[in-house]
Scaffold this motif. Structure first.
Motif, PDB file in Angstrom:
ATOM      1  N   ALA A 163      12.887   5.760 -10.413  1.00  0.00           N
ATOM      2  CA  ALA A 163      11.913   4.900  -9.745  1.00  0.00           C
ATOM      3  C   ALA A 163      12.188   4.840  -8.243  1.00  0.00           C
ATOM      4  O   ALA A 163      11.262   4.943  -7.426  1.00  0.00           O
ATOM      5  N   ALA A 164      13.447   4.683  -7.865  1.00  0.00           N
ATOM      6  CA  ALA A 164      13.801   4.647  -6.442  1.00  0.00           C
ATOM      7  C   ALA A 164      13.502   5.986  -5.773  1.00  0.00           C
ATOM      8  O   ALA A 164      13.000   6.035  -4.639  1.00  0.00           O
ATOM      9  N   ASP A 165      13.787   7.066  -6.480  1.00  0.00           N
ATOM     10  CA  ASP A 165      13.491   8.397  -5.929  1.00  0.00           C
ATOM     11  C   ASP A 165      11.991   8.581  -5.725  1.00  0.00           C
ATOM     12  O   ASP A 165      11.550   9.158  -4.722  1.00  0.00           O
ATOM     13  N   TRP A 166      11.202   8.094  -6.693  1.00  0.00           N
ATOM     14  CA  TRP A 166       9.736   8.216  -6.565  1.00  0.00           C
ATOM     15  C   TRP A 166       9.246   7.435  -5.346  1.00  0.00           C
ATOM     16  O   TRP A 166       8.390   7.924  -4.595  1.00  0.00           O
ATOM     17  N   LEU A 167       9.778   6.235  -5.152  1.00  0.00           N
ATOM     18  CA  LEU A 167       9.383   5.441  -3.988  1.00  0.00           C
ATOM     19  C   LEU A 167       9.702   6.158  -2.686  1.00  0.00           C
ATOM     20  O   LEU A 167       8.868   6.224  -1.774  1.00  0.00           O
ATOM     21  N   LYS A 168      10.902   6.687  -2.572  1.00  0.00           N
ATOM     22  CA  LYS A 168      11.296   7.360  -1.332  1.00  0.00           C
ATOM     23  C   LYS A 168      10.481   8.622  -1.089  1.00  0.00           C
ATOM     24  O   LYS A 168      10.201   8.987   0.061  1.00  0.00           O
ATOM     25  N   ALA A 169      10.053   9.284  -2.179  1.00  0.00           N
ATOM     26  CA  ALA A 169       9.304  10.531  -2.037  1.00  0.00           C
ATOM     27  C   ALA A 169       7.812  10.297  -1.807  1.00  0.00           C
ATOM     28  O   ALA A 169       7.170  11.044  -1.066  1.00  0.00           O
ATOM     29  N   HIS A 170       7.249   9.250  -2.449  1.00  0.00           N
ATOM     30  CA  HIS A 170       5.798   9.070  -2.429  1.00  0.00           C
ATOM     31  C   HIS A 170       5.331   7.831  -1.671  1.00  0.00           C
ATOM     32  O   HIS A 170       4.137   7.718  -1.386  1.00  0.00           O
ATOM     33  N   ARG A 171       6.213   6.911  -1.365  1.00  0.00           N
ATOM     34  CA  ARG A 171       5.860   5.702  -0.617  1.00  0.00           C
ATOM     35  C   ARG A 171       6.946   5.429   0.418  1.00  0.00           C
ATOM     36  O   ARG A 171       7.437   4.316   0.547  1.00  0.00           O
ATOM     37  N   SER A 172       7.316   6.434   1.165  1.00  0.00           N
ATOM     38  CA  SER A 172       8.472   6.323   2.059  1.00  0.00           C
ATOM     39  C   SER A 172       8.296   5.236   3.112  1.00  0.00           C
ATOM     40  O   SER A 172       9.241   4.489   3.405  1.00  0.00           O
ATOM     41  N   ALA A 173       7.094   5.107   3.678  1.00  0.00           N
ATOM     42  CA  ALA A 173       6.883   4.083   4.704  1.00  0.00           C
ATOM     43  C   ALA A 173       6.958   2.689   4.116  1.00  0.00           C
ATOM     44  O   ALA A 173       7.451   1.753   4.766  1.00  0.00           O
ATOM     45  N   ALA A 174       6.493   2.528   2.896  1.00  0.00           N
ATOM     46  CA  ALA A 174       6.508   1.213   2.243  1.00  0.00           C
ATOM     47  C   ALA A 174       7.844   0.909   1.583  1.00  0.00           C
ATOM     48  O   ALA A 174       8.071  -0.213   1.127  1.00  0.00           O
ATOM     49  N   ALA A 175       8.722   1.903   1.519  1.00  0.00           N
ATOM     50  CA  ALA A 175      10.001   1.723   0.825  1.00  0.00           C
ATOM     51  C   ALA A 175      11.168   2.082   1.734  1.00  0.00           C
ATOM     52  O   ALA A 175      12.132   2.712   1.309  1.00  0.00           O
ATOM     53  N   ARG A 176      11.054   1.658   2.991  1.00  0.00           N
ATOM     54  CA  ARG A 176      12.212   1.851   3.873  1.00  0.00           C
ATOM     55  C   ARG A 176      13.416   1.106   3.312  1.00  0.00           C
ATOM     56  O   ARG A 176      14.550   1.578   3.407  1.00  0.00           O
ATOM     57  N   ARG A 177      13.162  -0.057   2.727  1.00  0.00           N
ATOM     58  CA  ARG A 177      14.195  -0.791   1.994  1.00  0.00           C
ATOM     59  C   ARG A 177      13.711  -1.001   0.571  1.00  0.00           C
ATOM     60  O   ARG A 177      12.590  -1.461   0.351  1.00  0.00           O
ATOM     61  N   VAL A 178      14.538  -0.628  -0.392  1.00  0.00           N
ATOM     62  CA  VAL A 178      14.231  -0.827  -1.815  1.00  0.00           C
ATOM     63  C   VAL A 178      15.198  -1.875  -2.348  1.00  0.00           C
ATOM     64  O   VAL A 178      16.422  -1.674  -2.342  1.00  0.00           O
ATOM     65  N   ILE A 179      14.653  -2.985  -2.816  1.00  0.00           N
ATOM     66  CA  ILE A 179      15.453  -4.076  -3.367  1.00  0.00           C
ATOM     67  C   ILE A 179      15.280  -4.071  -4.882  1.00  0.00           C
ATOM     68  O   ILE A 179      14.170  -4.273  -5.390  1.00  0.00           O
ATOM     69  N   GLY A 180      16.341  -3.830  -5.621  1.00  0.00           N
ATOM     70  CA  GLY A 180      16.276  -3.842  -7.073  1.00  0.00           C
ATOM     71  C   GLY A 180      16.474  -5.241  -7.614  1.00  0.00           C
ATOM     72  O   GLY A 180      17.418  -5.932  -7.228  1.00  0.00           O
ATOM     73  N   VAL A 181      15.573  -5.683  -8.502  1.00  0.00           N
ATOM     74  CA  VAL A 181      15.690  -6.982  -9.168  1.00  0.00           C
ATOM     75  C   VAL A 181      15.595  -6.735 -10.660  1.00  0.00           C
ATOM     76  O   VAL A 181      14.564  -6.250 -11.150  1.00  0.00           O
ATOM     77  N   GLY A 182      16.666  -7.046 -11.386  1.00  0.00           N
ATOM     78  CA  GLY A 182      16.700  -6.749 -12.808  1.00  0.00           C
ATOM     79  C   GLY A 182      17.139  -7.930 -13.642  1.00  0.00           C
ATOM     80  O   GLY A 182      18.043  -8.676 -13.253  1.00  0.00           O
ATOM     81  N   ALA A 183      16.496  -8.105 -14.788  1.00  0.00           N
ATOM     82  CA  ALA A 183      16.823  -9.184 -15.704  1.00  0.00           C
ATOM     83  C   ALA A 183      17.558  -8.627 -16.913  1.00  0.00           C
ATOM     84  O   ALA A 183      17.088  -7.681 -17.542  1.00  0.00           O
ATOM     85  N   SER A 184      18.721  -9.204 -17.222  1.00  0.00           N
ATOM     86  CA  SER A 184      19.455  -8.875 -18.444  1.00  0.00           C
ATOM     87  C   SER A 184      19.713  -7.365 -18.531  1.00  0.00           C
ATOM     88  O   SER A 184      20.447  -6.799 -17.726  1.00  0.00           O
ATOM     89  N   LEU A 185      19.080  -6.667 -19.487  1.00  0.00           N
ATOM     90  CA  LEU A 185      19.206  -5.213 -19.598  1.00  0.00           C
ATOM     91  C   LEU A 185      18.841  -4.530 -18.290  1.00  0.00           C
ATOM     92  O   LEU A 185      19.518  -3.601 -17.836  1.00  0.00           O
ATOM     93  N   GLY A 186      17.754  -4.989 -17.644  1.00  0.00           N
ATOM     94  CA  GLY A 186      17.333  -4.395 -16.380  1.00  0.00           C
ATOM     95  C   GLY A 186      18.367  -4.565 -15.286  1.00  0.00           C
ATOM     96  O   GLY A 186      18.521  -3.693 -14.424  1.00  0.00           O
TER      97      GLY A 186
END
Length: 401
Positions: free
Chosen positions: A237-260
């Motif tokens: 998912a992070a790789d897809w963001l950097k490849a396809h939404r690079s301007a919108a994903a200069r910073r990627v913040i992961g938020v995960g619940a439990s298993l996530g």
């Protein structure tokens, strides 16, 4: 090795119902025919119960194909157990006839019967537990970002390094933003399961990418591995963001619940594309969590079965050694990127000590929030939402000299 054995096991599950139908049609009346019929009935009852529980707990819709596959695999599981019981019966019978005793004494018959029951309970019960721990029919979400957030969205798909298809929703912020929050749901949920938090994050100016972890929602895969394989989903998912939404994903913040959360810790430890991680109600060590759960949820003999037998068998089903899922051993590798750990002091599923141990293992910059809440209550708690929104806005890596 575990992955290869998992494929063999999957093949057995798929083969047994077909073989059972063939034998049932070819054989006349007899014990074998009754055993096959019993396996089909018990397997369908078990699978039907599983489907009802998942549908009610998640509140989604299970596709017809998943319903039929779950019924089929339920039959395969019960036929395997009956085959195992038949093997035990044969071995005990041989033991009973040791010494060519045509009419063995009652004490020997009693011991043999008790041995058969003990052996079946020692393997059969943990085997069912392991199958229920790992297999998940897909439950499709009923809502979308348009209905929940009144926001436009794009449905996207990408593949992980190990070939699993991941489905996701990309929701752009109302105004141009270079921060995207990667949302990873908990066990049994899907990408529509964190929307009170998602709403506030989007209102704060962040883009969103909500994914279905493998074996959940619209993504591929049939078994969950409690973070071992799901970390590949978050990396993809992070790789897809950097490849396809690079301007919108200069910073990627992961938020995960439990298993996530466990998946995101492992993913961020492996991938520099995730710039910060917020973990909500997650665990430090799956093996230790199994110890806690077995002690709190089961009587002593069943707890021992969960720890010593069910978890290794679950690893066989998942294709990963689940005892190696230890986010606390990996969270320090996220440095110099920041980590936020949120946990409920009244968490009835993942004890508070597990969340505190995960935080203790992290390296500054790190933050924590302990709130008087249950496991599921943490996600929607206003204090959690406020802390995560602030973290997404302000979290920065420390300078590296």
């Amino acid at each position: 090795m575990v992955w290869s054995l998992s494929l063999v096991l999957c093949g057995v599950y798929l083969l047994l119902p077909a073989a059972g139908i063939g034998l049932f049609a070819l054989r006349g009346r007899g014990r074998l025919k009754r055993q096959i019929a019993g396996g089909f009935v018990s397997g369908m009852l078990l699978a039907s119960s599983l489907l009802v529980i998942y549908t009610l707990s998640v509140g989604g819709r299970i596709p017809l194909g998943d319903v039929l596959l779950t019924l089929y695999l339920g039959v395969g599981l019960m036929l395997m157990l009956r085959l195992f019981d038949a093997g035990i019966h044969y071995g005990v019978f041989r033991l009973l006839r040791a010494g060519d005793a045509a009419d063995p004494p009652r004490w020997r018959v009693g011991i043999a019967a008790a041995l058969r029951v003990a052996l079946f309970a020692l393997i059969g019960l943990p085997w069912v537990m392991a199958a229920l721990m790992t297999y998940r029919p897909h439950v499709l979400p009923l809502e979308t970002p348009r209905t929940m957030l009144a926001a436009s969205f794009e449905r996207v798909e990408f593949h992980t390094a190990d070939g699993v298809r991941v489905a996701a929703w990309y929701v752009p912020a109302a105004e141009t933003s270079d921060v995207t929050v990667l949302l990873c749901h908990g066990l049994g949920a899907s990408k529509d399961g964190m929307w009170p938090l998602a709403q506030k994050l989007r209102d704060s100016g962040a883009n969103l990418l909500a994914i279905d972890l493998r074996a959940h929602g619209e993504s591929g895969g049939r078994v969950t591995s409690y973070g071992a394989g799901e970390s590949n989903d978050a990396v993809a998912a992070a790789d897809w963001l950097k490849a396809h939404r690079s301007a919108a994903a200069r910073r990627v913040i992961g938020v995960g619940a439990s298993l996530g959360g466990a998946a995101l810790v492992r993913a961020a430890a492996a991938s520099p594309e995730i710039d910060a991680v917020a973990v909500l109600g997650s665990y430090d060590d799956l093996g230790r969590l199994a110890v806690d759960l077995s002690a709190n949820q089961f009587v002593r003999p069943l707890g021992w079965l969960v720890r010593k037998i069910a978890l290794p068998i679950a690893s066989l089903h998942a294709g990963h050694d689940l005892r190696s899922v230890r986010p606390a051993a990996e969270v320090a590798r996220i440095w110099p990127r920041p980590v936020l750990v949120v946990h409920g002091t009244g968490d009835e599923i993942i004890p508070f000590d597990r969340g505190r141990a995960l935080f203790d293992a992290a390296t500054p910059p790190r933050r924590h929030l302990w709130i008087d809440s249950t496991h599921n209550g943490v996600l929607d708690d206003p204090r959690t939402i406020e802390a995560v929104v602030d973290f997404a806005k302000s979290a920065e890596s420390v300078p590296v000299i």
